[in-house]
Design an enzyme around this catalytic site. Structure first.
Site, PDB file in Angstrom:
ATOM      1  N   ASP A   1      -4.886 -18.818 -26.649  1.00 30.61           N
ATOM      2  CA  ASP A   1      -4.723 -17.885 -25.526  1.00 30.61           C
ATOM      3  C   ASP A   1      -5.373 -16.565 -25.909  1.00 30.61           C
ATOM      4  O   ASP A   1      -5.377 -16.179 -27.082  1.00 30.61           O
ATOM      5  CB  ASP A   1      -3.241 -17.665 -25.219  1.00 30.61           C
ATOM      6  CG  ASP A   1      -2.582 -18.886 -24.592  1.00 30.61           C
ATOM      7  OD1 ASP A   1      -3.273 -19.639 -23.882  1.00 30.61           O
ATOM      8  OD2 ASP A   1      -1.367 -19.077 -24.794  1.00 30.61           O
TER       9      ASP A   1
ATOM     10  N   ASP B   1      -5.234 -22.341 -18.404  1.00 29.56           N
ATOM     11  CA  ASP B   1      -3.983 -21.937 -17.747  1.00 29.56           C
ATOM     12  C   ASP B   1      -4.267 -21.403 -16.349  1.00 29.56           C
ATOM     13  O   ASP B   1      -3.520 -21.666 -15.405  1.00 29.56           O
ATOM     14  CB  ASP B   1      -3.270 -20.859 -18.567  1.00 29.56           C
ATOM     15  CG  ASP B   1      -2.855 -21.323 -19.948  1.00 29.56           C
ATOM     16  OD1 ASP B   1      -2.664 -22.535 -20.145  1.00 29.56           O
ATOM     17  OD2 ASP B   1      -2.721 -20.461 -20.836  1.00 29.56           O
TER      18      ASP B   1
END
Length: 164
Positions: free
Chosen positions: A118, A136
């Site tokens: 991330d 995501d």
């Protein structure tokens, strides 16, 4: 099956974009601090998420990686079947293609690194939204499209039954 090919192609393209961006981010942060302020509300970060969405279960002792990988693979098979069996439902198919891409993009990370990479960090003062990535974002946009599809275009026959 030939009508489903563009949707699988779109998913594959998004997976490639997701992985190229993650590769670039990993290269950028090589030898740097894992936080790079960009604006007053956005940072680039390097985070290894071993959990699910919003880092749910990230602190578990390690069982979550194979479980989340298996879940994503099973979900991807179900999504693939739905794509093949739903010709003509453009919004629905776009949502499924995005979710498929996001799920498999994050599976690639789990298999390569044991976690999901991330790097997007939005914040307001000391409050930070959990870091996320392209995959995501694809899952989130896909879910929004599925919700929209559930409300839009639901024409009914004279007996009250849906046309789909």
């Amino acid at each position: 099956m030939h009508r489903a090919a563009p949707w699988f192609g779109a998913s594959a393209a998004i997976i490639v974009v997701d992985q190229v961006v993650k590769w670039s981010v990993l290269g950028y942060f090589s030898g740097r601090s894992p936080v790079e302020p960009v604006t007053g509300f956005f940072n680039l970060v390097l985070a290894c998420n071993r959990g699910a969405a919003f880092s749910l279960l990230a602190d578990a002792p390690g069982w979550q990686t194979p479980v989340f990988t298996a879940f994503a693979l099973v979900a991807s098979i179900v999504i693939g079947i739905l794509i093949v069996r739903s010709p003509g439902r453009l919004l629905f198919l776009a949502g499924l293609a995005l979710i498929l891409a996001g799920a498999l993009g994050n599976v690639v990370d789990r298999l390569r690194f044991g976690c999901v990479v991330d790097f997007l960090d939005f914040h307001a003062g000391a409050w930070h939204w959990p870091a996320f990535n392209v995959a995501d974002s694809a899952i989130t946009i896909g879910a929004v499209l599925l919700i929209l599809d559930s409300f839009i275009g639901r024409e009914r026959l004279s007996d009250g039954s849906p046309t789909r």
